[in-house]
Design a protein around this motif. Structure first.
Motif, PDB file in Angstrom:
ATOM      1  N   TRP A  93      29.828  38.645 -40.499  1.00 38.80           N
ATOM      2  CA  TRP A  93      28.883  38.706 -39.371  1.00 38.80           C
ATOM      3  C   TRP A  93      29.451  38.039 -38.115  1.00 38.80           C
ATOM      4  CZ3 TRP A  93      25.062  42.014 -39.000  1.00 38.80           C
ATOM      5  CH2 TRP A  93      24.582  42.598 -40.176  1.00 38.80           C
ATOM      6  N   LEU A  94      30.368  37.099 -38.277  1.00 39.64           N
ATOM      7  CA  LEU A  94      31.007  36.516 -37.093  1.00 39.64           C
ATOM      8  C   LEU A  94      31.874  37.568 -36.385  1.00 39.64           C
ATOM      9  CD1 LEU A  94      32.156  32.985 -38.389  1.00 39.64           C
ATOM     10  CD2 LEU A  94      30.140  33.523 -37.006  1.00 39.64           C
ATOM     11  N   PHE A  95      32.562  38.375 -37.166  1.00 41.22           N
ATOM     12  CA  PHE A  95      33.367  39.449 -36.560  1.00 41.22           C
ATOM     13  C   PHE A  95      32.462  40.525 -35.949  1.00 41.22           C
ATOM     14  CE2 PHE A  95      36.725  37.547 -39.104  1.00 41.22           C
ATOM     15  CZ  PHE A  95      37.815  37.640 -38.256  1.00 41.22           C
ATOM     16  N   PHE A  96      31.388  40.829 -36.631  1.00 38.05           N
ATOM     17  CA  PHE A  96      30.396  41.774 -36.088  1.00 38.05           C
ATOM     18  C   PHE A  96      29.916  41.274 -34.715  1.00 38.05           C
ATOM     19  CE2 PHE A  96      25.825  42.342 -35.397  1.00 38.05           C
ATOM     20  CZ  PHE A  96      25.687  43.720 -35.416  1.00 38.05           C
ATOM     21  N   PHE A  99      32.645  41.908 -32.063  1.00 40.87           N
ATOM     22  CA  PHE A  99      33.046  43.280 -31.753  1.00 40.87           C
ATOM     23  C   PHE A  99      31.873  44.196 -31.421  1.00 40.87           C
ATOM     24  CE2 PHE A  99      34.414  47.622 -32.687  1.00 40.87           C
ATOM     25  CZ  PHE A  99      35.579  47.688 -31.930  1.00 40.87           C
ATOM     26  N   ASP A 100      30.768  44.024 -32.119  1.00 39.77           N
ATOM     27  CA  ASP A 100      29.661  44.981 -31.984  1.00 39.77           C
ATOM     28  C   ASP A 100      28.487  44.473 -31.165  1.00 39.77           C
ATOM     29  OD1 ASP A 100      30.323  47.317 -33.877  1.00 39.77           O
ATOM     30  OD2 ASP A 100      30.709  45.562 -35.121  1.00 39.77           O
ATOM     31  N   LEU A 102      28.301  40.932 -28.972  1.00 38.99           N
ATOM     32  CA  LEU A 102      28.383  40.018 -27.823  1.00 38.99           C
ATOM     33  C   LEU A 102      28.411  40.712 -26.460  1.00 38.99           C
ATOM     34  CD1 LEU A 102      28.927  37.348 -26.370  1.00 38.99           C
ATOM     35  CD2 LEU A 102      31.263  37.411 -27.232  1.00 38.99           C
ATOM     36  N   ARG A 103      29.403  41.543 -26.248  1.00 39.62           N
ATOM     37  CA  ARG A 103      29.559  42.150 -24.917  1.00 39.62           C
ATOM     38  C   ARG A 103      28.363  43.029 -24.545  1.00 39.62           C
ATOM     39  NH1 ARG A 103      32.445  43.907 -20.852  1.00 39.62           N
ATOM     40  NH2 ARG A 103      32.641  46.123 -20.433  1.00 39.62           N
ATOM     41  N   PHE A 104      27.815  43.703 -25.544  1.00 40.77           N
ATOM     42  CA  PHE A 104      26.731  44.653 -25.261  1.00 40.77           C
ATOM     43  C   PHE A 104      25.405  43.949 -24.973  1.00 40.77           C
ATOM     44  CE2 PHE A 104      29.761  46.665 -28.286  1.00 40.77           C
ATOM     45  CZ  PHE A 104      30.438  47.389 -27.303  1.00 40.77           C
ATOM     46  N   MET A 105      25.328  42.683 -25.345  1.00 42.51           N
ATOM     47  CA  MET A 105      24.146  41.879 -25.020  1.00 42.51           C
ATOM     48  C   MET A 105      24.400  41.041 -23.767  1.00 42.51           C
ATOM     49  SD  MET A 105      21.854  42.415 -27.321  1.00 42.51           S
ATOM     50  CE  MET A 105      22.143  43.814 -28.361  1.00 42.51           C
ATOM     51  N   ALA A 106      25.582  40.439 -23.700  1.00 51.24           N
ATOM     52  CA  ALA A 106      25.855  39.461 -22.636  1.00 51.24           C
ATOM     53  C   ALA A 106      26.011  40.129 -21.265  1.00 51.24           C
ATOM     54  CB  ALA A 106      27.115  38.655 -22.970  1.00 51.24           C
ATOM     55  N   ARG A 107      26.708  41.235 -21.229  1.00 49.96           N
ATOM     56  CA  ARG A 107      26.970  41.884 -19.927  1.00 49.96           C
ATOM     57  C   ARG A 107      25.676  42.442 -19.292  1.00 49.96           C
ATOM     58  NH1 ARG A 107      30.076  42.272 -15.432  1.00 49.96           N
ATOM     59  NH2 ARG A 107      30.287  44.408 -14.719  1.00 49.96           N
ATOM     60  N   PRO A 108      24.814  43.147 -20.063  1.00 56.55           N
ATOM     61  CA  PRO A 108      23.547  43.565 -19.455  1.00 56.55           C
ATOM     62  C   PRO A 108      22.713  42.375 -18.969  1.00 56.55           C
ATOM     63  CG  PRO A 108      23.954  44.868 -21.410  1.00 56.55           C
ATOM     64  CD  PRO A 108      25.001  43.788 -21.388  1.00 56.55           C
ATOM     65  N   ARG A 109      22.694  41.298 -19.739  1.00 51.61           N
ATOM     66  CA  ARG A 109      21.944  40.106 -19.289  1.00 51.61           C
ATOM     67  C   ARG A 109      22.492  39.626 -17.945  1.00 51.61           C
ATOM     68  NH1 ARG A 109      23.694  34.398 -20.556  1.00 51.61           N
ATOM     69  NH2 ARG A 109      21.990  33.041 -19.892  1.00 51.61           N
ATOM     70  N   TYR A 110      23.816  39.607 -17.842  1.00 51.91           N
ATOM     71  CA  TYR A 110      24.430  39.157 -16.592  1.00 51.91           C
ATOM     72  C   TYR A 110      24.063  40.095 -15.437  1.00 51.91           C
ATOM     73  CZ  TYR A 110      27.888  38.257 -13.038  1.00 51.91           C
ATOM     74  OH  TYR A 110      28.478  38.001 -11.823  1.00 51.91           O
ATOM     75  N   LEU A 111      24.226  41.397 -15.665  1.00 49.70           N
ATOM     76  CA  LEU A 111      23.997  42.355 -14.568  1.00 49.70           C
ATOM     77  C   LEU A 111      22.528  42.380 -14.134  1.00 49.70           C
ATOM     78  CD1 LEU A 111      26.193  45.366 -15.784  1.00 49.70           C
ATOM     79  CD2 LEU A 111      26.718  43.758 -13.921  1.00 49.70           C
ATOM     80  N   THR A 133      22.146  48.744 -28.887  1.00 45.42           N
ATOM     81  CA  THR A 133      21.039  49.211 -29.732  1.00 45.42           C
ATOM     82  C   THR A 133      21.513  49.404 -31.171  1.00 45.42           C
ATOM     83  OG1 THR A 133      19.980  50.223 -27.839  1.00 45.42           O
ATOM     84  CG2 THR A 133      19.345  51.081 -29.988  1.00 45.42           C
ATOM     85  N   LYS A 134      22.744  49.904 -31.325  1.00 47.11           N
ATOM     86  CA  LYS A 134      23.286  50.055 -32.688  1.00 47.11           C
ATOM     87  C   LYS A 134      23.433  48.689 -33.367  1.00 47.11           C
ATOM     88  CE  LYS A 134      25.736  54.364 -32.229  1.00 47.11           C
ATOM     89  NZ  LYS A 134      26.907  54.942 -31.635  1.00 47.11           N
ATOM     90  N   ALA A 135      23.841  47.699 -32.586  1.00 43.59           N
ATOM     91  CA  ALA A 135      23.988  46.348 -33.152  1.00 43.59           C
ATOM     92  C   ALA A 135      22.632  45.798 -33.582  1.00 43.59           C
ATOM     93  CB  ALA A 135      24.646  45.417 -32.123  1.00 43.59           C
ATOM     94  N   LEU A 136      21.616  45.982 -32.741  1.00 44.05           N
ATOM     95  CA  LEU A 136      20.264  45.508 -33.108  1.00 44.05           C
ATOM     96  C   LEU A 136      19.750  46.251 -34.336  1.00 44.05           C
ATOM     97  CD1 LEU A 136      18.691  45.134 -29.544  1.00 44.05           C
ATOM     98  CD2 LEU A 136      19.244  43.269 -31.139  1.00 44.05           C
ATOM     99  N   ASP A 137      20.043  47.560 -34.409  1.00 42.15           N
ATOM    100  CA  ASP A 137      19.622  48.346 -35.581  1.00 42.15           C
ATOM    101  C   ASP A 137      20.242  47.764 -36.859  1.00 42.15           C
ATOM    102  OD1 ASP A 137      18.281  50.062 -33.882  1.00 42.15           O
ATOM    103  OD2 ASP A 137      19.776  51.675 -33.996  1.00 42.15           O
ATOM    104  N   ALA A 138      21.540  47.431 -36.776  1.00 38.35           N
ATOM    105  CA  ALA A 138      22.232  46.881 -37.948  1.00 38.35           C
ATOM    106  C   ALA A 138      21.632  45.528 -38.344  1.00 38.35           C
ATOM    107  CB  ALA A 138      23.727  46.728 -37.660  1.00 38.35           C
ATOM    108  N   MET A 139      21.316  44.714 -37.357  1.00 36.84           N
ATOM    109  CA  MET A 139      20.701  43.412 -37.654  1.00 36.84           C
ATOM    110  C   MET A 139      19.317  43.592 -38.275  1.00 36.84           C
ATOM    111  SD  MET A 139      21.809  41.155 -34.344  1.00 36.84           S
ATOM    112  CE  MET A 139      20.973  39.683 -34.927  1.00 36.84           C
ATOM    113  N   GLU A 140      18.557  44.554 -37.753  1.00 34.94           N
ATOM    114  CA  GLU A 140      17.207  44.787 -38.276  1.00 34.94           C
ATOM    115  C   GLU A 140      17.271  45.195 -39.758  1.00 34.94           C
ATOM    116  OE1 GLU A 140      14.300  44.210 -36.905  1.00 34.94           O
ATOM    117  OE2 GLU A 140      13.029  45.214 -38.378  1.00 34.94           O
TER     118      GLU A 140
END
Ligand SMILES: N[C@@H](CCC(=O)N[C@@H](CS)C(=O)NCC(=O)O)C(=O)O
Length: 200
Positions: A93-96, A99-100, A102-111, A133-140
């Motif tokens: 999950w640390l690798f997830f 790769f899957d 961090l960037r997709f959550m952090a960058r939208p928050r920044y923008l 959204t795919k990452a959130l789906d996997a976590m769910e």
């Protein structure tokens, strides 16, 4: 030890959250990323990639990358299982997260919420949110089966995934369709010595 981070960094928050939960003392150095503090020569010597967080241990050992820092600090504690397969599940999950997620959550928050330039980045935001959204789906899916992300116990995998998931709505995501993720977020916040992003 010394920790270099910035006031709003979710990656820095991971490290400070773990330090709080382990009860370890540290000196915090807050960089102003907007002012270019991370690109100053002294800091580049610590991290050539000009990014926070950075840990400098008392013996001078320098470590970058939030999840590498979590692994280093948590070694020997209850937050990092010692043996297989539990330990491997945490690293999975640390690798997830890197790769899957961090960037997709952090960058939208920044923008959307920090730079407030969403209008000029519509295409990029759509692209990022498709992966996020795919990452959130996997976590769910995972959290519908287990209380914590790597299994039944709280570990650094939860610490790693918590900050940017908890701030997902700042990037325009809705967590309404993710009930198991919301229960998990509340559970992480109930953990002993939890600290919010801005805690001092
Ligand atoms: N993979 C790295 C990412 C670190 C990162 O992106 N840090 C951001 C702040 S959260 C940063 O320092 N950005 C530099 C800048 O914006 O100038 C980690 O997990 O530590």
């Amino acid at each position: 030890m010394d920790i270099y981070d910035s006031r709003l960094s979710g990656n820095g928050w991971k490290v400070r959250l773990l330090l709080s939960q382990l009860g370890l003392p540290y000196r915090r150095h807050i960089l102003n990323l907007a002012d270019g503090d991370a690109r100053k020569r002294e800091f580049i010597q610590l991290n050539p990639l000009a990014r926070v967080p950075v840990l400098v241990a008392d013996d001078g050992f320098v470590l970058t990358e939030s999840n590498a820092i979590l692994l280093y600090l948590a070694e020997g504690s209850r937050l990092l299982p010692r043996t297989a397969p539990d330990r491997q599940r945490v690293t999975e999950w640390l690798f997830f997260e890197q790769f899957d997620h961090l960037r997709f959550m952090a960058r939208p928050r920044y923008l959307v919420s920090i730079a407030k330039v969403a209008d000029k980045h519509r295409e990029e935001l759509d692209y990022l949110r498709g992966f996020g959204t795919k990452a959130l789906d996997a976590m769910e899916r995972r959290l519908a089966q287990s209380k914590f992300i790597a299994g039944d116990v709280y570990t650094i995998a939860d610490i790693s995934l918590f900050p940017y998931t908890s701030m997902a709505e700042m990037g325009g995501y809705s967590l309404a369709a993710y009930p198991a993720v919301r229960v998990w977020l509340a559970e992480v916040e109930r953990q002993h010595r939890f600290i919010p992003l801005i805690s001092q």
